[in-house]
Scaffold this active site. Structure first.
Site, PDB file in Angstrom:
ATOM      1  CD  GLU A 222      -3.044  -1.080   0.339  1.00  0.00           C
ATOM      2  OE1 GLU A 222      -3.291  -0.185  -0.402  1.00  0.00           O
ATOM      3  OE2 GLU A 222      -3.851  -1.872   0.427  1.00  0.00           O
TER       4      GLU A 222
ATOM      5  CG  ASP B 258      -4.584  -5.921  -4.567  1.00  0.00           C
ATOM      6  OD1 ASP B 258      -3.709  -4.910  -4.664  1.00  0.00           O
ATOM      7  OD2 ASP B 258      -5.322  -6.078  -3.317  1.00  0.00           O
TER       8      ASP B 258
HETATM    9  N1  LIG Z   1      -4.855   0.714  -5.905  1.00  0.00           N
HETATM   10  C1  LIG Z   1      -5.150  -0.747  -5.744  1.00  0.00           C
HETATM   11  C2  LIG Z   1      -6.498  -1.060  -5.726  1.00  0.00           C
HETATM   12  C3  LIG Z   1      -7.173  -1.028  -6.982  1.00  0.00           C
HETATM   13  C4  LIG Z   1      -6.718  -1.874  -7.835  1.00  0.00           C
HETATM   14  C5  LIG Z   1      -7.202  -1.528  -9.169  1.00  0.00           C
HETATM   15  C6  LIG Z   1      -8.423  -1.088  -9.485  1.00  0.00           C
HETATM   16  I1  LIG Z   1      -9.409  -0.805 -11.118  1.00  0.00           I
HETATM   17  C7  LIG Z   1      -8.854  -0.263  -8.117  1.00  0.00           C
HETATM   18  C8  LIG Z   1      -8.159  -0.212  -6.926  1.00  0.00           C
HETATM   19  C9  LIG Z   1      -4.701  -0.846  -3.956  1.00  0.00           C
HETATM   20  O1  LIG Z   1      -4.816  -0.220  -3.321  1.00  0.00           O
HETATM   21  N2  LIG Z   1      -3.930  -2.034  -3.883  1.00  0.00           N
HETATM   22  O2  LIG Z   1      -3.677  -2.011  -2.653  1.00  0.00           O
HETATM   23 ZN   LIG Z   2      -4.991  -1.033  -1.435  1.00  0.00          ZN
HETATM   24 ZN   LIG Z   3      -4.356  -4.235  -2.575  1.00  0.00          ZN
END
Ligand SMILES: N[C@H](Cc1ccc(I)cc1)C(=O)NO
Ligand SMILES: [Zn+2]
Ligand SMILES: [Zn+2]
Length: 291
Positions: free
Chosen positions: A152, A179
């Site tokens: 993150e 994820d």
């Molecule tokens: N940014 C990513 C989450 C994420 C990934 C793809 C999409 I479309 C929307 C959100 C994240 O927080 N991963 O931990």
């Molecule tokens: Zn995330």
């Molecule tokens: Zn994530």
């Protein structure tokens, strides 16, 4: 050559995947106050995954579980390795991230359940490892299940690991990222992301779904930026893929809040199980290729 030629094995193993196990793992992981990369809870969650995976490994001599320390923060990544038989030099990676966040300012007392982001991905993968190990499946290539720290805050755990693999000239034939697997935002079941991924491997995944999961609908989408750990493997020149729970536009609105809970996603983890099924087919089809 992404051959699909292990139907007997895959079709024997797929029915053994259980959504109740995925649900239980999501429940356990999201019960930590948070899993942020700098907190005691984040460290404890990593240790819990390591102990769970060690239980799955049991006494198999070809299975190891290790925690990877990263310079600069206390949360470790976890890697479960099933060593290949006659093609062990080639590796298949299946990953997800174990940390969670509620955005800037997350600290020791923050509530960040991260049920979908990304307890769901770690849970989907854990169920694949459980079935492969319980059935005494022996891959020819080496399989590595990875739970990454510190995703993150800039994909830092996976970036560290992918760089080490590249430096060691590891032959990673493919990396799959899970994820967010448990919030069905669209009518389609699985979305293959086309940016920061490998097109040929994405086609292979679409074909695996056609052959083994014909009732599932597959769509395509893009993040527009390096949005998860697949981008770390892609950056090192390895073939990465990222099957995702929804389209970009309909992704889980609760993530990075205290409301990212099992109740606010699929409380029975039926959606997450689809990703276990796809990941199992990927692991066995790629893992069963000889030199
Ligand atoms: N940014 C990513 C989450 C994420 C990934 C793809 C999409 I479309 C929307 C959100 C994240 O927080 N991963 O931990
Ligand atoms: Zn995330
Ligand atoms: Zn994530």
């Amino acid at each position: 050559s992404y051959a699909i030629d292990n139907q007997a094995t895959v079709n024997k193993l797929l029915p053994q995947l259980q959504d109740s196990n995925v649900q239980a793992t999501i429940q356990s992981l999201s019960s930590y106050q948070n899993r942020f990369y700098t907190t005691s809870h984040g460290v404890n969650a990593s240790n819990w995954i390591a102990s769970q995976w060690k239980q799955l490994a049991g006494s198999r001599g070809d299975v190891t579980v290790e925690q990877i320390s990263h310079a600069g923060w206390p949360q470790k990544s976890v890697i479960l390795t099933i060593k290949g038989t006659d093609n062990a030099a080639e590796t298949v990676v299946l990953g997800g991230h174990l940390d969670s966040t509620v955005g800037n300012g997350t600290g020791e007392s923050s509530r960040a359940p991260g049920a979908d982001d990304d307890a769901s991905g770690v849970a989907s993968l854990t169920e694949v490892a459980r079935v492969l190990l319980a059935s005494n499946y022996q891959p020819r290539r080496t399989l590595k299940f990875m739970a990454y720290a510190a995703e993150e805050v800039g994909l830092r755990g996976s970036a560290d690991i992918a760089k080490r693999f590249k430096q060691q000239q590891a032959k990673v034939v493919g990396a799959l990222q899970l994820d967010m697997t448990n919030y069905q935002g669209d009518e389609q079941d699985i979305f293959l992301f086309t940016d920061y991924t490998n097109a040929a491997q994405n086609t292979f995944l679409a074909n695996l779904a056609k052959v083994y999961l014909p009732s599932l609908k597959v769509g395509y989408s893009q993040c527009g930026y390096a949005c998860s750990d697949h981008a770390s493997w892609n950056a090192q020149g390895y073939a990465a893929s990222f099957p995702f729970e929804s389209s970009f536009d309909n992704s889980n609105p609760y993530i990075h809040t205290r409301n990212d809970t099992l109740a606010n996603s699929d409380s029975q983890a039926r959606h997450a199980l689809k990703f276990s099924q796809l990941a199992l087919a990927y692991a066995v089809e790629l893992g069963s290729d000889g030199p």
